[in-house]
Design an enzyme around this catalytic site. Structure first.
Site, PDB file in Angstrom:
ATOM      1  CG  HIS A  31      -1.824  -1.169   1.315  1.00  0.00           C
ATOM      2  ND1 HIS A  31      -1.390  -2.437   1.638  1.00  0.00           N
ATOM      3  CD2 HIS A  31      -3.162  -1.269   1.122  1.00  0.00           C
ATOM      4  CE1 HIS A  31      -2.417  -3.267   1.637  1.00  0.00           C
ATOM      5  NE2 HIS A  31      -3.506  -2.580   1.339  1.00  0.00           N
ATOM      6  CG  HIS A 266      -5.729   2.180  -0.369  1.00  0.00           C
ATOM      7  ND1 HIS A 266      -5.529   2.695   0.891  1.00  0.00           N
ATOM      8  CD2 HIS A 266      -6.139   0.890  -0.183  1.00  0.00           C
ATOM      9  CE1 HIS A 266      -5.808   1.770   1.789  1.00  0.00           C
ATOM     10  NE2 HIS A 266      -6.182   0.668   1.174  1.00  0.00           N
ATOM     11  CD  GLU A 414     -20.592  -5.027  24.608  1.00  0.00           C
ATOM     12  OE1 GLU A 414     -21.600  -5.287  25.303  1.00  0.00           O
ATOM     13  OE2 GLU A 414     -20.600  -4.184  23.677  1.00  0.00           O
ATOM     14  CG  HIS A 476     -29.620 -11.549  26.232  1.00  0.00           C
ATOM     15  ND1 HIS A 476     -30.241 -10.975  25.148  1.00  0.00           N
ATOM     16  CD2 HIS A 476     -29.170 -10.519  27.003  1.00  0.00           C
ATOM     17  CE1 HIS A 476     -30.189  -9.653  25.267  1.00  0.00           C
ATOM     18  NE2 HIS A 476     -29.536  -9.352  26.368  1.00  0.00           N
TER      19      HIS A 476
END
Length: 667
Positions: A31, A266, A414, A476
Site C-alpha cells: 500500500h 492506496h 465491548e 442472550h
C-alpha cells in the site's frame, strides 16, 4: 539536541518515500498511498519529537508509536530501519516475504520498535487509548510533586478508514470521558478510500465529532513541514490536559505524478515506470533501488543517540527515586515483573460442598483475593460488573480525576474494551481482565483475535454461559460462541465445573503468559463437587481429568462434560453403579491438548470407544473426543425464552436424558 531543519526533514521524508515504494514494488504487493502521503508528518515526528531509544527499545518511559492503519507498514519499517532498530536494509528488501521481520502488517515486537499488532482498522486507535490509560495509571501511582517519572506520549497514526470503523467512536468517547492525557492522534485526512472519494459514505464533521467527545482538535497541512512541527509542539502541550486529534490534510500517494490523490495509489504497487517518475518528482535518483544515503541515516542516528542518552538518564533518575522510596520501589518491581506468589493457590477461597454457588460468583470471590495479592491485576466490565461479579471491592474506580483505582468502567463498548485491553497489555505494566456476558463476546472477537495473533496475555471473563440465562431468550443465550473461541488459534478456553475449578481456572489464566484465556462462567448456582469422593480440582490445570469412575480398569463408557453439565454427568454415573462408567471433567480442550500423549490416553483410553459428551453449547468439535460413537448431548439450535429449569428439560440437559443415552449404549 537541536531541532532538525525543514530541509533536512523534507529530504528524510523523501528517502522514506523512496524506500517504501521500492519495498512495495519489489514485493509486488502493498500500500504506497499512506507512506507517500504521511512521510512528511512521520519524518517530522520521529526526528524532532518522538522520544524512543533504539539502543534501549523496551525503555519503559519511551513514547509509544502506533500505526493504526497497519497497511502503511512500509513507512514504519523504513522509519525503524533509519532510526537504528533491528530492521536492516535486507529486511526491507524482504518485505511481505515468509519469515521476514517485515510482514504485510505490523506484528508486535518491542525489540524491533513495533508496539502492537495492527491492521484491522480502528483497533490501533483503541490500542493507543489503552496505552494512554496505562500511562495515566502509572503516573497516578508514581508521580510526586518533585518527580514525574511517567510522562511519555502515545502517538497514533490513523486514517479515514480507522475513523469510519465503529470502534473509533467507542474508543474516542471513552478517552474523551476520562480526559486521557498524553494521547495524540495524527489523522491522515486524505479524502480517499479504496472505492474512491470518501464523501460517497463519510461526510462527518470530524472536528466537531472529536470536540464533542472532549478532545482538543488541531488542523495542519500535512505537507508543510514547518507547520507540522509547530502543531506537534502545540499538541504535546495541549495533551497535558487531555487527548488531542491533529487533522493532517494530506494527499494520498503524494509525489506520484499519475496516482497522487487517487484510489489507485492506496493498495497496489505503483508499477516500475510510475516508481521512476515518482522518484524523479521527489528529487531522488529514478533508477536507484533502496537508496539509503548516509546523510539521512545520520540524522536519524543523531536523534537516536540523543534519545538513548535521555533514556539512560531517566534510568539513573528512576534508580535514585526508587532507592529513596521503598514502597514505590516494591510496587514498581511488582508491576514490571508480575511474579506470582508461590503460595497463591493456598490463599484462594475454599468452597464448602454443601453450598451451591454460581461459578461467576465464585470467580468474584477469587478475584478479591487475587487483587490483594497481585497489584498489577486490574479490570473492568462492559457495564455488567454487578452481573459478572468482576468488581474489586477494596479498590476505587478509575475516574477522570483519579487514576489510582483498579476498576475500569468501560461502558457498553465491548469491542473497544477488548482492544483497549490489548493496548494496556502491550504497555507492559498491568494485566487487565475484561468482562461481559458470553453471548456478547461476539462484539469482541476481532480484538480477541489480534490478542491471539500477538500472543498477548489477555483474560476474558464471560458469565451467563448457556441457555440457563433463561427468560431473556435466544438473543442472550450463547450457543456457538464456545466453539468459535475454541476454533481460534492460541486462545485457551476454560469452562469450570464448579467453584473449586473456577479458582484453578484463574490460576491457569494467570500462569499462561503467551496468549489470551477465556473463562466461561455460569449465571446459575452449581453444586460444589465433593472432592473427598472425587479427584481434586487441581486437575483443571491439565484441561481434563478423571473425576470419578464406578469401577477399575478400562471403563465401559466415558462421560465427558464441562461447566454446569459436569454435575449432571456425575449424578448420572452414580445412578448406574452397575456399569463401569468414568466421568471426565473437561474444562479446557486447549490445556488438555498440551499434555503428553500418555496422559491424554490415560484419561481417554483408546480401548474405550463408548463415549458421550455433555455440554450446553453446539456439538461442533466434540467428535475429536467422542470418536466413533459420535454422540454429543449438545445444543445445536438457538435457545428460547423460559425459566432455566424448563429449558433444561426441553433441550435434554437432565440426568434422566443422560441415563437414557447410557442405557441405550450399555443396557
Amino acid at each position: 539536541m537541536r531541532a532538525f531543519s525543514t530541509d533536512e526533514i523534507r529530504q528524510a521524508a523523501n528517502v522514506l518515500r523512496g524506500l517504501s515504494i521500492d519495498m512495495i514494488q519489489t514485493a509486488r504487493s502493498g500500500h504506497p498511498g499512506l507512506p507517500l502521503g504521511m512521510a512528511d508528518v512521520a519524518a517530522t515526528l520521529w526526528l524532532n519529537h518522538l522520544q524512543v531509544a533504539p539502543a534501549l527499545p523496551e525503555w519503559v518511559n519511551r513514547d509509544r508509536f502506533v500505526l493504526s492503519g497497519g497497511h502503511g507498514s512500509a513507512l514504519l519499517y523504513s522509519l525503524l530501519h533509519e532510526a537504528g532498530y533491528g530492521i536492516s536494509l535486507d529486511d526491507l528488501k524482504q518485505f511481505r516475504q515468509l519469515g521476514s521481520n517485515t510482514p504485510g502488517h505490523p506484528e508486535l515486537n518491542h525489540k524491533l520498535g513495533i508496539e502492537v499488532t495492527t491492521g484491522p482498522l480502528g483497533q490501533g486507535f483503541a490500542n493507543g487509548v489503552g496505552m494512554a490509560l496505562s500511562q495515566s495509571m502509572m503516573a497516578a501511582r508514581f508521580h510526586t510533586e518533585e518527580t514525574a517519572l511517567f510522562d511519555h506520549k502515545v502517538w497514533v497514526f490513523c486514517g479515514d478508514g480507522d475513523l469510519e470503523e465503529g470502534i473509533s467512536h467507542e474508543a474516542a468517547s471513552f478517552a474523551g470521558h476520562l480526559g486521557l492525557r498524553h494521547l495524540i492522534v495524527l489523522y491522515d485526512s486524505n479524502d480517499i478510500s479504496i472505492e474512491g472519494s470518501t464523501d460517497t459514505t463519510f461526510t462527518d464533521d470530524t472536528e466537531k465529532r472529536f470536540r464533542a467527545y472532549g478532545w482538543e482538535v488541531l488542523t495542519v497541512d500535512g505537507h508543510d513541514i514547518a507547520a507540522i512541527d509547530r502543531k506537534l509542539r502545540r499538541a504535546k502541550r495541549d495533551s497535558a490536559c487531555g487527548p488531542v486529534l491533529v487533522i493532517c490534510r494530506t494527499t494520498i500517494g503524494y509525489g506520484s505524478p499519475n496516482r497522487a490523490g487517487t484510489a489507485k495509489s492506496h493498495g497496489e504497487p505503483l508499477g516500475e515506470e510510475e516508481v521512476r517518475l515518482t522518484k524523479q518528482a521527489l528529487g531522488l535518483p529514478p533508477d536507484e533501488l533502496f537508496r539509503d544515503p548516509p546523510e539521512i541515516t545520520d540524522l536519524f542516528r543523531k536523534r537516536a543517540a540523543s534519545m538513548n542518552r535521555v533514556a539512560r538518564r531517566w534510568q539513573r533518575e528512576a534508580k535514585q527515586f526508587f532507592a529513596a522510596d521503598s514502597a514505590r520501589a516494591a510496587l514498581y518491581k511488582a508491576l514490571t515483573e508480575k511474579t506470582l506468589p508461590e503460595d497463591l493457590a493456598e490463599k484462594l477461597p475454599k468452597f464448602p460442598a454443601d453450598k451451591p454457588i454460581a461459578t461467576r460468583a465464585a470467580s468474584g470471590k477469587v478475584l478479591q483475593v487475587l487483587a490483594a495479592e497481585l497489584p498489577w491485576l486490574v479490570g473492568g466490565s462492559a457495564d455488567l460488573g454487578p452481573s459478572n461479579k468482576t468488581w474489586l471491592d477494596a479498590y476505587p474506580a478509575i475516574t477522570p480525576t483519579d487514576f489510582t483505582g483498579r476498576n475500569i468502567h468501560y461502558g457498553v463498548r465491548e469491542f473497544a474494551m477488548a482492544a483497549i485491553q490489548n493496548g494496556m497489555v502491550a504497555d507492559g505494566f498491568f494485566l487487565p481482565y475484561t468482562a461481559t456476558f458470553c453471548v456478547f463476546s461476539d462484539y469482541m472477537v476481532p480484538a480477541m483475535r489480534i490478542a491471539a495473533i500477538a500472543r498477548q496475555q489477555a483474560i476474558y471473563v464471560f458469565s451467563h454461559d448457556s441457555y440457563a440465562v433463561g427468560e431473556d431468550g435466544a438473543t442472550h443465550q450463547p450457543v456457538e460462541q464456545l466453539a468459535c473461541m475454541r476454533a481460534t488459534p492460541n486462545v485457551t478456553v476454560i469452562r469450570p465445573a464448579d467453584a473449586a475449578e473456577t479458582a484453578e481456572a484463574w490460576l491457569a489464566a494467570l500462569r499462561r503468559t503467551e496468549g489470551p484465556t477465556a473463562l466461561l462462567l455460569s449465571r446459575q448456582n452449581l453444586p460444589v463437587i465433593d472432592r473427598v469422593s472425587t479427584a481434586p480440582a487441581a486437575g483443571t490445570a491439565r484441561g481434563a481429568y478423571t473425576l470419578v469412575q464406578n469401577g477399575t480398569g478400562t471403563p465401559d463408557l466415558i462421560l465427558m462434560a464441562s461447566g454446569s453439565e459436569t454435575a449432571l454427568a456425575l449424578d448420572a454415573a452414580r445412578a448406574r453403579p452397575q456399569y463401569n462408567i468414568r466421568v471426565v471433567s473437561f474444562p479446557s480442550w486447549e490445556l488438555f491438548e498440551q499434555q503428553s500423549r500418555e496422559y491424554r490416553e490415560s484419561v481417554l483410553p483408546p480401548a474405550c470407544t463408548n463415549r458421550i459428551s455433555v455440554e450446553a453449547g453446539c456439538s461442533f468439535g466434540w467428535s475429536r473426543y467422542v470418536g466413533d460413537g459420535d454422540e454429543s448431548i449438545a445444543l445445536d439450535s438457538y435457545g428460547a425464552s423460559a425459566p432455566a429449569g424448563v429449558l433444561a428439560k426441553e433441550f435434554g440437559f437432565t440426568v434422566e436424558w443422560i441415563l437414557a443415552r447410557i442405557d441405550a449404549r450399555l443396557g
